[in-house]
Design a protein around this motif. Structure first.
Motif, PDB file in Angstrom:
ATOM      1  N   GLY A  55       7.438  35.446 109.665  1.00  0.00           N
ATOM      2  CA  GLY A  55       6.273  34.666 110.063  1.00  0.00           C
ATOM      3  C   GLY A  55       5.400  34.220 108.905  1.00  0.00           C
ATOM      4  O   GLY A  55       4.488  33.413 109.080  1.00  0.00           O
ATOM      5  N   GLN A 126      -0.088  30.367 115.827  1.00  0.00           N
ATOM      6  CA  GLN A 126       1.137  30.668 115.080  1.00  0.00           C
ATOM      7  C   GLN A 126       0.967  31.941 114.254  1.00  0.00           C
ATOM      8  O   GLN A 126       1.857  32.790 114.222  1.00  0.00           O
ATOM      9  N   TYR A 127      -0.179  32.065 113.607  1.00  0.00           N
ATOM     10  CA  TYR A 127      -0.446  33.233 112.758  1.00  0.00           C
ATOM     11  C   TYR A 127      -0.404  34.524 113.573  1.00  0.00           C
ATOM     12  O   TYR A 127       0.230  35.504 113.182  1.00  0.00           O
ATOM     13  N   THR A 129       0.964  35.054 116.544  1.00  0.00           N
ATOM     14  CA  THR A 129       2.167  35.310 117.344  1.00  0.00           C
ATOM     15  C   THR A 129       3.452  35.439 116.528  1.00  0.00           C
ATOM     16  O   THR A 129       4.424  36.031 117.012  1.00  0.00           O
ATOM     17  N   THR A 130       3.467  34.901 115.313  1.00  0.00           N
ATOM     18  CA  THR A 130       4.731  34.934 114.563  1.00  0.00           C
ATOM     19  C   THR A 130       4.735  35.905 113.382  1.00  0.00           C
ATOM     20  O   THR A 130       5.798  36.350 112.963  1.00  0.00           O
ATOM     21  N   VAL A 131       3.560  36.212 112.845  1.00  0.00           N
ATOM     22  CA  VAL A 131       3.522  37.128 111.693  1.00  0.00           C
ATOM     23  C   VAL A 131       3.751  38.560 112.176  1.00  0.00           C
ATOM     24  O   VAL A 131       3.115  39.029 113.122  1.00  0.00           O
ATOM     25  N   ASP A 132       4.650  39.237 111.517  1.00  0.00           N
ATOM     26  CA  ASP A 132       4.935  40.644 111.823  1.00  0.00           C
ATOM     27  C   ASP A 132       3.934  41.508 111.040  1.00  0.00           C
ATOM     28  O   ASP A 132       4.137  41.817 109.862  1.00  0.00           O
TER      29      ASP A 132
END
Length: 197
Positions: A55, A126-127, A129-132
């Motif tokens: 992410g 996006q930040y 929901t996608t960054v692990d």
């Protein structure tokens, strides 16, 4: 009445320059946390799939938006300065150049504000929901890097947008007030001439 209006007029024009400058400074700083926490996780800038943290590509995804946002903020500063160049802050009577300056600044500011809000809201989603963030925390602890989960810089755009919109409201409100006073003055002059005849 004119003195109050002229004071407000000067305030509205100065406030517009301040609002545009805030937008510019915000555009310069919006990537701060994302750069500090996510950029170090990218192993190979030539292959964005190689990263320690899934992410983190959002850092690169935001680059084009950020560059354009900075450039548009510079345009807003120039348009705010156009208010001063046309003497919009001191004119007792407005001419076509004053209306054009107010119109250009107002339209551009509203356009940039709406566009940036849509873009930043999408990047915030996006930040989050996608960054692990578990992998990011582990990476930060292992390599002594910064771990940031906060969306402060992305959320700050609400304040920047509010200031920008208030500057437009002030300019348009001042223009309406100005037109009202100019019409009233023209009517008094016309009545005075009729009475003299």
């Amino acid at each position: 009445m004119y003195k109050k209006q002229l004071r407000f007029q000067k305030f509205a024009c100065l406030f517009s320059i301040i609002a545009a400058a805030i937008s510019f400074l915000y555009a310069l700083g919006i990537m701060t946390d994302i750069y500090d926490s996510l950029y170090p996780t990218m192993m190979n800038p030539n292959d964005l799939t190689q990263t320690f943290v899934p992410g983190s590509i959002i850092y690169y995804d935001m680059q084009n938006f950020n560059k354009l946002f900075v450039n548009l903020s510079v345009v807003l500063i120039l348009l705010a300065c156009l208010l001063m160049i046309t003497n919009t802050q001191v004119r007792r009577k407005y001419y076509i150049g004053n209306y054009v300056a107010v119109g250009l600044y107002s339209a551009a500011t509203l356009g940039v504000t709406i566009w940036s809000h849509v873009q930043i809201s999408a990047f915030k989603t996006q930040y989050l929901t996608t960054v692990d963030f578990e992998a990011l925390k582990a990476f930060a602890e292992q390599w002594g890097k910064t771990y940031i989960k906060s969306t402060f810089w992305l959320d700050l755009h609400y304040f920047v947008a509010l200031v920008a919109i208030l500057s437009v409201v002030a300019l348009i409100g001042n223009t309406v007030w100005k037109v009202s006073l100019m019409r009233g003055e023209a009517q008094l002059i016309a009545e005075g001439k009729e009475a003299a005849v």
